[in-house]
Design a protein around this motif. Structure first.
Motif, mmCIF file in Angstrom:
data_model
loop_
_atom_site.group_PDB
_atom_site.id
_atom_site.type_symbol
_atom_site.label_atom_id
_atom_site.label_comp_id
_atom_site.label_asym_id
_atom_site.label_seq_id
_atom_site.Cartn_x
_atom_site.Cartn_y
_atom_site.Cartn_z
ATOM 1 N N THR A 15 0.831 -1.207 0.000
ATOM 2 C CA THR A 15 0.000 0.000 0.000
ATOM 3 C C THR A 15 0.865 1.256 0.000
ATOM 4 O O THR A 15 0.616 2.193 -0.772
ATOM 5 C CB THR A 15 -0.944 -0.005 1.219
ATOM 6 O OG1 THR A 15 -1.758 -1.192 1.144
ATOM 7 C CG2 THR A 15 -1.842 1.219 1.236
ATOM 8 N N VAL A 16 1.901 1.280 0.825
ATOM 9 C CA VAL A 16 2.795 2.443 0.886
ATOM 10 C C VAL A 16 3.550 2.601 -0.438
ATOM 11 O O VAL A 16 3.658 3.711 -0.968
ATOM 12 C CB VAL A 16 3.777 2.324 2.070
ATOM 13 C CG1 VAL A 16 4.853 3.393 2.008
ATOM 14 C CG2 VAL A 16 3.018 2.400 3.386
ATOM 15 N N VAL A 17 4.068 1.510 -0.990
ATOM 16 C CA VAL A 17 4.806 1.581 -2.253
ATOM 17 C C VAL A 17 3.882 2.055 -3.373
ATOM 18 O O VAL A 17 4.293 2.842 -4.237
ATOM 19 C CB VAL A 17 5.469 0.226 -2.589
ATOM 20 C CG1 VAL A 17 6.040 0.225 -3.999
ATOM 21 C CG2 VAL A 17 6.561 -0.088 -1.579
ATOM 22 N N SER A 18 2.625 1.630 -3.361
ATOM 23 C CA SER A 18 1.655 2.100 -4.368
ATOM 24 C C SER A 18 1.476 3.612 -4.296
ATOM 25 O O SER A 18 1.383 4.285 -5.323
ATOM 26 C CB SER A 18 0.303 1.417 -4.172
ATOM 27 O OG SER A 18 0.407 0.057 -4.450
ATOM 28 N N LYS A 19 1.459 4.147 -3.084
ATOM 29 C CA LYS A 19 1.353 5.600 -2.921
ATOM 30 C C LYS A 19 2.607 6.301 -3.438
ATOM 31 O O LYS A 19 2.520 7.336 -4.106
ATOM 32 C CB LYS A 19 1.093 5.966 -1.460
ATOM 33 C CG LYS A 19 -0.291 5.582 -0.997
ATOM 34 C CD LYS A 19 -0.513 5.881 0.467
ATOM 35 C CE LYS A 19 -1.898 5.407 0.873
ATOM 36 N NZ LYS A 19 -2.138 5.572 2.300
ATOM 37 N N VAL A 20 3.773 5.748 -3.145
ATOM 38 C CA VAL A 20 5.033 6.327 -3.636
ATOM 39 C C VAL A 20 5.045 6.317 -5.168
ATOM 40 O O VAL A 20 5.505 7.271 -5.797
ATOM 41 C CB VAL A 20 6.257 5.570 -3.072
ATOM 42 C CG1 VAL A 20 7.534 5.976 -3.789
ATOM 43 C CG2 VAL A 20 6.383 5.801 -1.575
ATOM 44 N N ASN A 21 4.518 5.256 -5.766
ATOM 45 C CA ASN A 21 4.509 5.146 -7.222
ATOM 46 C C ASN A 21 3.572 6.145 -7.906
ATOM 47 O O ASN A 21 3.602 6.266 -9.124
ATOM 48 C CB ASN A 21 4.191 3.721 -7.652
ATOM 49 C CG ASN A 21 5.365 2.793 -7.439
ATOM 50 O OD1 ASN A 21 6.510 3.226 -7.422
ATOM 51 N ND2 ASN A 21 5.082 1.520 -7.252
ATOM 52 N N LYS A 22 2.790 6.862 -7.129
ATOM 53 C CA LYS A 22 1.946 7.926 -7.686
ATOM 54 C C LYS A 22 2.691 9.257 -7.747
ATOM 55 O O LYS A 22 2.213 10.207 -8.355
ATOM 56 C CB LYS A 22 0.664 8.067 -6.864
ATOM 57 C CG LYS A 22 -0.256 6.867 -7.024
ATOM 58 C CD LYS A 22 -1.494 6.977 -6.179
ATOM 59 C CE LYS A 22 -2.316 5.709 -6.356
ATOM 60 N NZ LYS A 22 -3.411 5.623 -5.414
ATOM 61 N N LEU A 23 3.867 9.314 -7.118
ATOM 62 C CA LEU A 23 4.699 10.517 -7.174
ATOM 63 C C LEU A 23 5.279 10.663 -8.586
ATOM 64 O O LEU A 23 5.343 9.684 -9.338
ATOM 65 C CB LEU A 23 5.853 10.408 -6.171
ATOM 66 C CG LEU A 23 5.497 10.398 -4.695
ATOM 67 C CD1 LEU A 23 6.727 10.075 -3.859
ATOM 68 C CD2 LEU A 23 4.897 11.732 -4.284
ATOM 69 N N PRO A 24 5.757 11.848 -8.926
ATOM 70 C CA PRO A 24 6.446 11.994 -10.214
ATOM 71 C C PRO A 24 7.612 11.002 -10.305
ATOM 72 O O PRO A 24 8.276 10.720 -9.299
ATOM 73 C CB PRO A 24 6.954 13.440 -10.192
ATOM 74 C CG PRO A 24 6.020 14.144 -9.243
ATOM 75 C CD PRO A 24 5.651 13.119 -8.201
ATOM 76 N N VAL A 25 7.860 10.482 -11.491
ATOM 77 C CA VAL A 25 8.883 9.458 -11.706
ATOM 78 C C VAL A 25 10.237 9.871 -11.113
ATOM 79 O O VAL A 25 10.923 9.054 -10.500
ATOM 80 C CB VAL A 25 9.019 9.135 -13.215
ATOM 81 C CG1 VAL A 25 10.168 8.175 -13.467
ATOM 82 C CG2 VAL A 25 7.729 8.556 -13.754
#
Length: 169
Positions: A15-25
């Motif tokens: 869940t946390v990594v999914s949120k990080v993956n929504k940040l700009p590349v």
């Protein structure tokens, strides 16, 4: 014994990594590295950089800086062990449901050649391995990891065995 109720739900790390993956590349690797460095302080101290983290693959880079060097100026053998453990452990941690705890059971590292420059570790699960980790309540799995140096040469052959068991209530 299968536990399909928890196997199909994302765990907290996913869940946390999914949120990080929504940040700009451009921000993702830095954010993942900071987050994982807080979870595993030794990885943060060594300056590991998480370039990719999914339940099926983890790519981590370690720069050849003074703090991780040996007496001949290459990345220390123990630092390469940390790199291998981190890549396999972060990936396995994303795959095991929250009602279980993971621990490393065994590390096997074979140093093939003198390393030159920065190091990269790539760990991956097949679909079958991922299903096994998610659905077996208590078990272990052998996770190979490829470690290459700046020239792309495989310098360390590593296999980690990760085990998991239900958390005590």
């Amino acid at each position: 014994m299968a536990n399909t109720n928890t196997a199909n739900r994302p765990n907290r790390l996913t869940t946390v990594v999914s949120k990080v993956n929504k940040l700009p590349v451009a921000w993702r690797a830095k954010a993942l590295s900071l987050m994982m460095g807080r979870v595993i302080p030794f990885a943060g101290t060594a300056g590991t950089r998480v370039e990719k983290l999914t339940p099926q693959e983890c790519v981590i880079v370690m720069r050849n800086k003074k703090k991780v060097q040996n007496h001949i100026g290459s990345v220390h053998a123990a630092a390469m062990g940390l790199l291998a453990e981190s890549a396999t452990g972060f990936m396995t941690g994303m795959s095991v449901p929250d009602n279980r705890i993971i621990v490393i059971r065994s590390m096997q590292l074979e140093y093939l050649k003198r390393a030159s420059g920065d190091m990269k570790a790539v760990a991956s699960f097949s679909d079958e391995q991922l299903d096994y980790v998610k659905n077996i309540e208590k078990g272990d799995i052998e996770v190979p990891v490829v470690i290459t140096d700046a020239s792309g040469t495989e310098t360390v052959k590593a296999t980690m065995i990760w085990a998991w068991t239900p958390k005590k209530k």
